[in-house]
Design a protein around this motif. Sequence first.
Motif, PDB file in Angstrom:
ATOM      1  N   LEU A 244      37.438  38.739  25.192  1.00  0.00           N
ATOM      2  CA  LEU A 244      37.209  38.670  26.574  1.00  0.00           C
ATOM      3  C   LEU A 244      38.316  37.542  27.288  1.00  0.00           C
ATOM      4  N   LEU A 245      38.540  38.138  28.587  1.00  0.00           N
ATOM      5  CA  LEU A 245      39.201  37.428  29.611  1.00  0.00           C
ATOM      6  C   LEU A 245      38.448  37.735  30.850  1.00  0.00           C
ATOM      7  N   ARG A 246      38.135  36.531  31.485  1.00  0.00           N
ATOM      8  CA  ARG A 246      37.053  36.542  32.641  1.00  0.00           C
ATOM      9  C   ARG A 246      37.803  35.809  33.943  1.00  0.00           C
ATOM     10  N   VAL A 247      37.558  36.301  34.993  1.00  0.00           N
ATOM     11  CA  VAL A 247      37.833  35.584  36.198  1.00  0.00           C
ATOM     12  C   VAL A 247      36.630  35.487  36.969  1.00  0.00           C
ATOM     13  N   VAL A 248      36.301  34.299  37.423  1.00  0.00           N
ATOM     14  CA  VAL A 248      34.843  34.010  38.068  1.00  0.00           C
ATOM     15  C   VAL A 248      35.094  33.369  39.402  1.00  0.00           C
ATOM     16  N   ASP A 249      34.429  34.062  40.591  1.00  0.00           N
ATOM     17  CA  ASP A 249      34.294  33.689  41.971  1.00  0.00           C
ATOM     18  C   ASP A 249      33.567  32.189  41.848  1.00  0.00           C
ATOM     19  N   LEU A 250      33.960  30.990  42.108  1.00  0.00           N
ATOM     20  CA  LEU A 250      33.397  29.794  42.318  1.00  0.00           C
ATOM     21  C   LEU A 250      32.210  29.731  43.459  1.00  0.00           C
ATOM     22  N   ARG A 251      32.421  30.637  44.601  1.00  0.00           N
ATOM     23  CA  ARG A 251      31.450  30.646  45.583  1.00  0.00           C
ATOM     24  C   ARG A 251      30.234  31.571  45.067  1.00  0.00           C
ATOM     25  N   SER A 252      30.060  32.341  44.281  1.00  0.00           N
ATOM     26  CA  SER A 252      28.973  33.026  43.863  1.00  0.00           C
ATOM     27  C   SER A 252      28.712  32.654  42.175  1.00  0.00           C
ATOM     28  N   HIS A 253      29.638  32.364  41.583  1.00  0.00           N
ATOM     29  CA  HIS A 253      29.647  32.020  40.188  1.00  0.00           C
ATOM     30  C   HIS A 253      29.177  33.269  39.625  1.00  0.00           C
ATOM     31  N   THR A 254      30.096  34.438  39.976  1.00  0.00           N
ATOM     32  CA  THR A 254      29.982  35.703  39.328  1.00  0.00           C
ATOM     33  C   THR A 254      31.459  36.110  38.789  1.00  0.00           C
ATOM     34  N   THR A 255      31.274  37.173  37.999  1.00  0.00           N
ATOM     35  CA  THR A 255      32.569  37.644  37.603  1.00  0.00           C
ATOM     36  C   THR A 255      33.117  38.620  38.463  1.00  0.00           C
ATOM     37  N   VAL A 256      34.421  38.651  38.900  1.00  0.00           N
ATOM     38  CA  VAL A 256      35.143  39.630  39.641  1.00  0.00           C
ATOM     39  C   VAL A 256      36.090  40.205  39.142  1.00  0.00           C
ATOM     40  N   GLY A 257      36.345  40.013  37.809  1.00  0.00           N
ATOM     41  CA  GLY A 257      37.319  40.827  36.937  1.00  0.00           C
ATOM     42  C   GLY A 257      36.944  40.355  35.461  1.00  0.00           C
ATOM     43  N   SER A 258      37.048  41.238  34.707  1.00  0.00           N
ATOM     44  CA  SER A 258      37.229  40.903  33.400  1.00  0.00           C
ATOM     45  C   SER A 258      37.623  42.140  32.433  1.00  0.00           C
ATOM     46  N   ILE A 259      38.286  41.796  31.171  1.00  0.00           N
ATOM     47  CA  ILE A 259      38.798  42.640  30.264  1.00  0.00           C
ATOM     48  C   ILE A 259      38.192  42.283  29.052  1.00  0.00           C
ATOM     49  N   ARG A 260      37.757  43.410  28.198  1.00  0.00           N
ATOM     50  CA  ARG A 260      37.411  42.847  26.970  1.00  0.00           C
ATOM     51  C   ARG A 260      37.895  43.819  25.791  1.00  0.00           C
ATOM     52  N   ASN A 261      37.261  43.801  24.477  1.00  0.00           N
ATOM     53  CA  ASN A 261      37.999  44.589  23.483  1.00  0.00           C
ATOM     54  C   ASN A 261      39.164  44.147  23.128  1.00  0.00           C
ATOM     55  N   PHE A 262      39.725  43.275  23.126  1.00  0.00           N
ATOM     56  CA  PHE A 262      41.172  42.929  22.517  1.00  0.00           C
ATOM     57  C   PHE A 262      40.935  42.892  21.156  1.00  0.00           C
ATOM     58  N   PRO A 263      42.236  43.085  20.582  1.00  0.00           N
ATOM     59  CA  PRO A 263      42.207  43.062  18.782  1.00  0.00           C
ATOM     60  C   PRO A 263      41.954  41.748  18.304  1.00  0.00           C
ATOM     61  N   GLY A 264      41.821  40.550  18.871  1.00  0.00           N
ATOM     62  CA  GLY A 264      41.564  39.297  18.683  1.00  0.00           C
ATOM     63  C   GLY A 264      41.105  38.384  19.852  1.00  0.00           C
ATOM     64  N   ALA A 265      40.849  37.178  19.506  1.00  0.00           N
ATOM     65  CA  ALA A 265      40.192  36.469  20.579  1.00  0.00           C
ATOM     66  C   ALA A 265      41.524  36.040  21.819  1.00  0.00           C
ATOM     67  N   VAL A 266      41.082  35.599  22.792  1.00  0.00           N
ATOM     68  CA  VAL A 266      42.030  34.975  23.660  1.00  0.00           C
ATOM     69  C   VAL A 266      42.258  33.770  23.449  1.00  0.00           C
ATOM     70  N   PHE A 267      43.324  33.403  23.040  1.00  0.00           N
ATOM     71  CA  PHE A 267      43.555  31.913  22.509  1.00  0.00           C
ATOM     72  C   PHE A 267      44.165  30.907  23.629  1.00  0.00           C
ATOM     73  N   ASP A 268      45.090  31.619  24.296  1.00  0.00           N
ATOM     74  CA  ASP A 268      45.537  30.722  25.272  1.00  0.00           C
ATOM     75  C   ASP A 268      46.077  31.697  26.416  1.00  0.00           C
ATOM     76  N   LEU A 269      46.166  30.951  27.844  1.00  0.00           N
ATOM     77  CA  LEU A 269      46.514  31.631  29.063  1.00  0.00           C
ATOM     78  C   LEU A 269      47.551  30.875  29.720  1.00  0.00           C
ATOM     79  N   ALA A 270      48.188  31.491  30.830  1.00  0.00           N
ATOM     80  CA  ALA A 270      48.997  30.552  31.711  1.00  0.00           C
ATOM     81  C   ALA A 270      49.109  31.331  33.263  1.00  0.00           C
ATOM     82  N   ILE A 271      49.160  30.569  33.990  1.00  0.00           N
ATOM     83  CA  ILE A 271      48.996  31.322  35.474  1.00  0.00           C
ATOM     84  C   ILE A 271      50.518  30.997  36.266  1.00  0.00           C
TER      85      ILE A 271
END
Length: 305
Positions: A244-271
């Motif tokens: 999965l990929l997860r975006v977290v709000d640091l004010r509430s420490h909760t997930t504001v968006g996530s995507i899962r069930n990818f064919p493999g692990a999420v190894f790296d990301l770029a902003i």
Amino acid sequence: MLAAGISDGTVRMFKINSGQYVTALRDAEMRQHPGPTTAIRHRPVNRSYPITQTLTATYATGCVKCWHYPTGQCLYTIRERRQTLGLGYHPFLPKFVTVGDDTNIYLYDEETKIQERVFHASNAPDMMNGHTSRVFCACFNPKSAHELISGGWDDTVQFWDTRQPYATRHISGVHMCGDGIDISKTGKEILTCAWQRKNPLQLWDYGSGKLMVTIEPDVFNSQLYCGKYINNLFIICGGGVTNLLRVVDLRSHTTVGSIRNFPGAVFDLAIGPTKRIKRSKINDMPLLPRMAFCSAKKIYEIDVG
């Protein structure tokens, strides 16, 4: 432009707006001695660096190559006697560090291409002042000219000062297997994304090294490979087991968006670059930059805002 490293050592360039493949960065050395690309960093753009459209890549063969991607030219090559697994640029000086499987961290001056220092543990048996296994990630403190941190297989985050060879202090209990460490823009907080079942996502106080908070999974737990601060309000992380990929709000420490069930692990990301529009008309939530990540043999782009 988006750069992606391939297992044969090729770096492929894509246009972020269309996803169109543009060119491949690969020279004769990589064709003769192929090896996986382990990390890619675009050169920071600030007063110390001219805008030259270059990036630096590390390879499992031990090569560190700087590329001018509009022409496909390799500007220089540094050859290390190890598996080189990652690198980190200094935020405002022409310097970078590389990490690898020999426990050491190498500091280079990019203008002279000279290795300035090797950071390592001392021989003192009663002191933990350096790494004892593979190192996968390193990050400079954006508010300091001399300080950086690193993480790896030995379950520690080590704190370094570029003026001395040994680590000044460390954090224990964080198992790193990828680019899973970052420092906030204020230089006061550390984000760790660890490949471990318990407490994979944590925030630490930089000054004291004390744990600030463990961010719990909302529903699906994931052992993490990578993570970064998006800005001062949000972080993004990705991993495996639950892919999965997860975006977290640091004010509430909760997930504001996530995507899962990818064919493999999420190894790296770029902003990507920050958007100019400050607020969303729909929910008054700050608009986030476009982001990209890799899973299995695919590269994905997402637009959270």
